[in-house]
Design a protein around this motif. Sequence first.
Motif, PDB file in Angstrom:
ATOM      1  N   THR A   1      -8.636   3.578  -9.143  1.00  0.00           N
ATOM      2  CA  THR A   1      -8.110   4.883  -8.117  1.00  0.00           C
ATOM      3  C   THR A   1      -8.032   4.232  -6.618  1.00  0.00           C
ATOM      4  N   GLU A   2      -7.159   4.948  -5.878  1.00  0.00           N
ATOM      5  CA  GLU A   2      -6.669   4.273  -4.879  1.00  0.00           C
ATOM      6  C   GLU A   2      -7.613   4.493  -3.674  1.00  0.00           C
ATOM      7  N   LYS A   3      -7.800   3.232  -3.070  1.00  0.00           N
ATOM      8  CA  LYS A   3      -8.712   2.871  -2.087  1.00  0.00           C
ATOM      9  C   LYS A   3      -8.155   2.597  -0.660  1.00  0.00           C
ATOM     10  N   LEU A   4      -8.624   2.600   0.435  1.00  0.00           N
ATOM     11  CA  LEU A   4      -8.126   1.787   1.526  1.00  0.00           C
ATOM     12  C   LEU A   4      -9.505   1.418   2.195  1.00  0.00           C
ATOM     13  N   ASP A   5      -9.955   0.300   2.094  1.00  0.00           N
ATOM     14  CA  ASP A   5     -10.942  -0.301   2.654  1.00  0.00           C
ATOM     15  C   ASP A   5     -10.886  -1.097   3.874  1.00  0.00           C
ATOM     16  N   MET A   6     -11.632  -1.413   4.856  1.00  0.00           N
ATOM     17  CA  MET A   6     -11.206  -2.208   6.038  1.00  0.00           C
ATOM     18  C   MET A   6     -10.842  -3.559   5.785  1.00  0.00           C
ATOM     19  N   GLU A   7     -11.256  -4.277   4.624  1.00  0.00           N
ATOM     20  CA  GLU A   7     -10.730  -5.473   4.172  1.00  0.00           C
ATOM     21  C   GLU A   7      -9.313  -5.467   3.958  1.00  0.00           C
TER      22      GLU A   7
ATOM     23  N   ILE B   1       0.449   1.928   3.771  1.00  0.00           N
ATOM     24  CA  ILE B   1      -0.947   1.828   3.047  1.00  0.00           C
ATOM     25  C   ILE B   1      -1.628   3.221   3.262  1.00  0.00           C
ATOM     26  N   VAL B   2      -1.531   3.892   4.595  1.00  0.00           N
ATOM     27  CA  VAL B   2      -2.491   5.023   4.707  1.00  0.00           C
ATOM     28  C   VAL B   2      -1.602   6.175   3.907  1.00  0.00           C
ATOM     29  N   LYS B   3      -0.103   6.196   4.157  1.00  0.00           N
ATOM     30  CA  LYS B   3       0.472   7.338   3.123  1.00  0.00           C
ATOM     31  C   LYS B   3       0.316   7.227   1.656  1.00  0.00           C
ATOM     32  N   ARG B   4       0.036   5.913   1.054  1.00  0.00           N
ATOM     33  CA  ARG B   4      -0.139   5.737  -0.157  1.00  0.00           C
ATOM     34  C   ARG B   4      -1.562   6.199  -0.503  1.00  0.00           C
ATOM     35  N   ARG B   5      -2.722   5.969   0.346  1.00  0.00           N
ATOM     36  CA  ARG B   5      -3.905   6.451   0.183  1.00  0.00           C
ATOM     37  C   ARG B   5      -3.999   7.906  -0.040  1.00  0.00           C
ATOM     38  N   ILE B   6      -3.170   8.570   0.908  1.00  0.00           N
ATOM     39  CA  ILE B   6      -3.318  10.119   0.844  1.00  0.00           C
ATOM     40  C   ILE B   6      -2.342  10.629  -0.195  1.00  0.00           C
ATOM     41  N   GLN B   7      -1.395  10.192  -0.787  1.00  0.00           N
ATOM     42  CA  GLN B   7      -0.641  10.447  -1.654  1.00  0.00           C
ATOM     43  C   GLN B   7      -1.348  10.244  -3.109  1.00  0.00           C
ATOM     44  N   TYR B   8      -2.052   9.231  -3.183  1.00  0.00           N
ATOM     45  CA  TYR B   8      -2.827   9.000  -4.586  1.00  0.00           C
ATOM     46  C   TYR B   8      -4.328   9.400  -4.374  1.00  0.00           C
ATOM     47  N   HIS B   9      -4.960   9.887  -3.472  1.00  0.00           N
ATOM     48  CA  HIS B   9      -6.260  10.292  -3.253  1.00  0.00           C
ATOM     49  C   HIS B   9      -6.647  10.709  -4.948  1.00  0.00           C
ATOM     50  N   ASN B  10      -7.871   9.888  -5.102  1.00  0.00           N
ATOM     51  CA  ASN B  10      -8.757   9.971  -6.420  1.00  0.00           C
ATOM     52  C   ASN B  10      -7.667   9.875  -7.699  1.00  0.00           C
ATOM     53  N   LYS B  11      -6.789   9.089  -7.566  1.00  0.00           N
ATOM     54  CA  LYS B  11      -5.565   8.798  -8.588  1.00  0.00           C
ATOM     55  C   LYS B  11      -5.338   7.472  -8.672  1.00  0.00           C
ATOM     56  N   THR B  12      -4.825   6.982  -9.767  1.00  0.00           N
ATOM     57  CA  THR B  12      -4.465   5.538 -10.047  1.00  0.00           C
ATOM     58  C   THR B  12      -2.928   5.464 -10.068  1.00  0.00           C
ATOM     59  N   ARG B  13      -2.534   4.732  -9.112  1.00  0.00           N
ATOM     60  CA  ARG B  13      -1.084   4.459  -8.917  1.00  0.00           C
ATOM     61  C   ARG B  13      -0.327   4.032 -10.151  1.00  0.00           C
TER      62      ARG B  13
END
Length: 166
Positions: free
Chosen positions: A116-122, A96-108
Amino acid sequence: MKKIIIVGSGGAGKSTLAQQLGDKLHIPVHHLDSYFWKPNWVSISREELVDIQLGLMQQDSWIVDGNYSGTLDLRLKQADTVIFLNYPTWRCLYGIVKRRIQYHNKTRPDMGEGCTEKLDMEFFKWVARFQKDKAPKLKRKIKAASHINYIELNSPKQTHNFLQHV
């Protein structure tokens, strides 16, 4: 294998496997996330998700990726195969961290438009607790469907080998 469900933790690679398997078997692929999420991460109702899945299940063959345990029974009734990517927690957190970096400000490609890709604490916590909170229930539910061909893959290497032999 004509009606396949792919489940597992976030970051395990469900969507990637679904696409690779779909290409190899020439079966249409459906990512539940792309149906469930409207722009800006607004979810549809359970009833809408049920209706969508009932429509998909009428096809002769399909691959559906996504857990959505509230509607899993619908898919299990129709599926002939379930693939459970049962990867270690650290591997999924990495994913999920790799995906967040790869798709920063993009939609997978496997996500609803406008999400757009996000990674929240939940979500991070959900992935971190998947093995303890979700995996045992998923396995019980799947194994209760006795007509299902159950395939559990515990590492990317096992998944790669599985794809080579399909």
